[in-house]
Design a protein around this motif. Sequence first.
Motif, short mmCIF file in Angstrom:
data_model
loop_
_atom_site.label_atom_id
_atom_site.label_comp_id
_atom_site.label_asym_id
_atom_site.label_seq_id
_atom_site.Cartn_x
_atom_site.Cartn_y
_atom_site.Cartn_z
N ASN A 235 0.77 -1.21 0.00
CA ASN A 235 -0.01 -0.01 -0.05
C ASN A 235 0.90 1.27 -0.07
OD1 ASN A 235 -1.64 2.21 0.63
ND2 ASN A 235 -3.28 0.66 1.51
N ASP A 236 0.84 1.82 -1.08
CA ASP A 236 1.50 3.01 -1.24
C ASP A 236 0.99 4.40 -1.31
OD1 ASP A 236 0.48 2.72 -3.74
OD2 ASP A 236 2.18 3.08 -4.94
N ILE A 237 -0.12 4.29 -0.43
CA ILE A 237 -1.13 5.38 -0.49
C ILE A 237 -0.21 6.65 -0.52
CG2 ILE A 237 -1.33 5.53 1.87
CD1 ILE A 237 -4.53 6.38 1.43
N ARG A 238 -0.79 7.74 -1.40
CA ARG A 238 0.15 8.86 -1.47
C ARG A 238 -0.64 10.14 -0.66
NH1 ARG A 238 0.15 10.78 -7.63
NH2 ARG A 238 1.22 12.37 -6.83
N TYR A 239 -1.98 10.22 -0.57
CA TYR A 239 -2.71 11.10 0.31
C TYR A 239 -3.43 10.59 1.31
CZ TYR A 239 -1.12 13.91 -3.86
OH TYR A 239 -0.36 14.20 -4.99
N MET A 240 -2.73 10.64 2.46
CA MET A 240 -3.21 10.01 3.57
C MET A 240 -4.13 10.86 4.41
SD MET A 240 -1.82 7.77 6.58
CE MET A 240 -0.52 6.67 5.27
N PRO A 241 -5.40 10.68 4.61
CA PRO A 241 -6.16 11.60 5.59
C PRO A 241 -5.67 11.75 6.85
CG PRO A 241 -7.37 9.50 5.48
CD PRO A 241 -6.13 9.37 4.42
N LYS A 242 -5.76 12.93 7.34
CA LYS A 242 -5.06 13.39 8.89
C LYS A 242 -6.16 12.82 9.88
CE LYS A 242 -1.98 16.75 7.20
NZ LYS A 242 -1.19 18.09 7.54
N LEU A 243 -5.98 11.46 10.33
CA LEU A 243 -7.03 11.05 11.12
C LEU A 243 -6.51 10.99 12.80
CD1 LEU A 243 -8.24 7.90 9.17
CD2 LEU A 243 -9.02 10.33 9.45
N ASN A 244 -5.24 11.63 12.84
CA ASN A 244 -4.80 11.82 14.43
C ASN A 244 -4.46 13.16 14.46
OD1 ASN A 244 -4.73 8.79 14.83
ND2 ASN A 244 -2.63 8.68 13.45
N GLY A 245 -4.73 13.46 15.95
CA GLY A 245 -4.50 15.08 16.01
C GLY A 245 -4.23 15.21 17.68
N ILE A 246 -3.77 16.24 17.90
CA ILE A 246 -3.19 16.71 19.32
C ILE A 246 -3.79 17.82 19.62
CG2 ILE A 246 -1.37 17.38 20.62
CD1 ILE A 246 -0.82 14.64 19.37
N ASP A 247 -4.60 17.71 20.86
CA ASP A 247 -5.52 18.90 21.58
C ASP A 247 -4.44 19.85 22.06
OD1 ASP A 247 -4.67 18.16 23.86
OD2 ASP A 247 -6.32 17.05 24.62
N GLN A 248 -5.17 20.82 22.80
CA GLN A 248 -4.21 21.97 23.07
C GLN A 248 -3.31 21.62 24.35
OE1 GLN A 248 -7.10 25.07 24.20
NE2 GLN A 248 -7.14 25.83 22.04
N GLU A 249 -3.32 20.57 25.23
CA GLU A 249 -2.72 19.90 26.04
C GLU A 249 -1.68 19.09 25.81
OE1 GLU A 249 -6.24 20.04 26.33
OE2 GLU A 249 -5.78 22.15 27.41
N GLY A 250 -1.81 18.93 24.34
CA GLY A 250 -0.78 18.00 23.69
C GLY A 250 -1.14 16.52 23.97
N ASN A 251 -2.25 16.15 24.03
CA ASN A 251 -2.67 14.78 24.19
C ASN A 251 -3.39 14.28 22.69
OD1 ASN A 251 -2.25 14.78 27.04
ND2 ASN A 251 -4.27 15.85 27.30
N ALA A 252 -3.17 13.19 22.64
CA ALA A 252 -3.91 12.54 21.35
C ALA A 252 -5.24 12.66 21.15
CB ALA A 252 -3.35 11.13 21.09
N ILE A 253 -5.94 12.99 20.00
CA ILE A 253 -7.21 13.02 20.13
C ILE A 253 -7.87 11.96 19.46
CG2 ILE A 253 -9.15 14.43 19.00
CD1 ILE A 253 -7.60 16.86 18.89
N PRO A 254 -8.54 11.07 20.22
CA PRO A 254 -8.88 9.89 19.53
C PRO A 254 -10.11 9.91 18.64
CG PRO A 254 -10.21 10.37 21.76
CD PRO A 254 -9.10 11.23 21.59
N ASN A 255 -10.43 8.98 18.07
CA ASN A 255 -11.65 8.70 17.10
C ASN A 255 -11.84 9.99 16.13
OD1 ASN A 255 -12.32 6.45 18.62
ND2 ASN A 255 -13.55 7.67 19.93
N VAL A 256 -10.82 10.15 15.31
CA VAL A 256 -10.84 11.45 14.43
C VAL A 256 -11.27 10.49 12.93
CG1 VAL A 256 -9.56 13.36 13.29
CG2 VAL A 256 -9.00 12.72 15.51
N PHE A 257 -12.49 11.23 12.67
CA PHE A 257 -13.19 10.37 11.51
C PHE A 257 -12.65 10.94 10.00
CE2 PHE A 257 -15.60 9.22 15.23
CZ PHE A 257 -15.88 7.83 15.08
#
Length: 610
Positions: free
Chosen positions: A382-404
């Motif tokens: 799988n050489d996907i070129r344009y991957m959706p940004k499904l992971n994020g960081i909130d203002q406190e630096g914590n990972a944001i779960p369940n990004v759809f």
Amino acid sequence: MAKYSIFGAGPGGLYTAWRLVSSGKLTSEDTLNLYDWGKYAFTSDDRGTREPAGRICTYHYRGNPENSYIEVGGMRYIEWDGQPDGDGHRLVTWTIDQLGLTGESEPFNTTSDPLFYLRQKNFYSSQISSFAPAPYNANRFNATNPPDDAIAEVSTDATGNQQIKTRAQQCNFYQNGTIPESLKSSVYRTGDPLKNIGYWNLLIDQLGTEGYEYAAAGGGYNSNVINWNAADALVYNGEFAPGGSFKTLKDGYSSLFAALFTAIQEACASQEIAFHYHPHTRLRSIYLDKNNNNAITFTLGRFGEKFRQFGPVRTTDFAWLAMPPGSLEIVAEGSRYQEGPIIDVLNQKQVALYRESVLLQPSYKVAMFFKNQWWKGEGEDNDIRYMPKLNGIDQEGNAIPNVFGPTITDLPIRQIYYFGDNHPGAGLPAADDPQTKVYGILASYDDERFVRFWQEMEVSVHKLRTEPLSWLTQPLVGPQEATPEMVRMLREQLAEVHWGPGSSIDKVPHPLQTVFMDWSQKPFRAGYHAWAAHYDIGDVMQRIRKPTLLLNDDATNANLFIVGSAYSNDQAWVEGAFCTAESVLEDFLGVATPEVNANPINDQYPFICG
């Protein structure tokens, strides 16, 4: 000894029934009837419906509630923080708490940096700048900002930079908002009432054709930029922007309505109230019988019968039409055939005028399930070129779960949401997980002009239609299996979005299952609604609830009501259905306002404008 009849088992109808029986309004001598053209089905363990509750439908892979799911109807809400001046959907949040589901609530996060594929160009929102503009020759914004920024700037100019936050402020703006001096226009003049201006007209005037096309394509929803009431649109249009704060329930949004149905049954049983649920039964006509003291009179029809009635003519003391305008029109059509000394309420001129105060916005959803998350680069080679940004960081630096997501494109699939693996055992160690993992995406979430694109692929290329579209009631049956041609078209477009122009369909693996929901079909005829221009929104909200108030005769005391999200402040949200239902119960039946921590829930939150 009264008869209460609710026609429609969607959010408005279920909420009305639940509040009636939980408020102490009914006694053991009363009867509650709930009529449903479709069938409200829920599982024994209350993990969600497999058939729609109105326009809510959580679909689990292969119809098994133990499997991963995708929302093919309404899918989220905005949680209220409980503060009198806070944001959010107050009645939905309160109802979830009352039903003991607060612990089931979880984030439905959307990315603040969506992937776009517009005019055959891939880019992320964060990449849009004067050095790398979006591929539009926009004469005002030059496509150097994300499309939502263009919408936001028009809203700022057209509102005179007013802070329109509270419900009371919104209602005042709908009624009194005018073109301010700050809006530079060659078409409209300072002081022109915004409620009498079409939003499409205003956007073209401000953005030009290319700017409008960029806002329409990049916003993801064609329905948000059509010619609806500009005063409403200017306030409302930011709610669906990527990065919004949404919530859902971990077993799917339908689990809220399964819980409501169960609560109705249990409350009726404990209070010895006669409760009758009538599935596969539609309201054919409703009117007032002049020979019977203007009694509310109605006839019914079976699920598969398009025109004929069955059984005797019936009467009721209270009636709720918990249905959207498309369904109301079907009932109005059936009512026209009634003869004798009657008052055909729905077809009275003023009632018809108010019924048609909202625009029907058809929508379409397609769900696909796969054995891996290829959109995250999983799978062989799988050489996907344009991957959706499904992971994020909130203002406190914590990972944001369940990004759809979403990923947004001008191709007919329009928006893509990535649900992944969310079955009840999700997150358990592999050895303890009883289910084979299945990963789902909402491969197409589109509306308006693209609905017909997919509709023509509902029937295989090797078959002719056997029923007219006007007879189809697919949304009542539930999600349907996609044809091979639809699946191949989806894979082709998904490949182009994630790998770029000319990419092979083979980049996207064969799905395990693909199903669609066509909300343009009867009885709903729309996925959501918008207020039309040239209407006083507050006046319509108030008077359409009890349509007999619009008549010029002695029938104004009949307890005939209309509820639902279409005629509300929150069109396209469950909150709108709950609010109109609650306003009817309070204003016409004397049901007490819900309280949270001894504070009325609508102290600063009028349920409808007036």
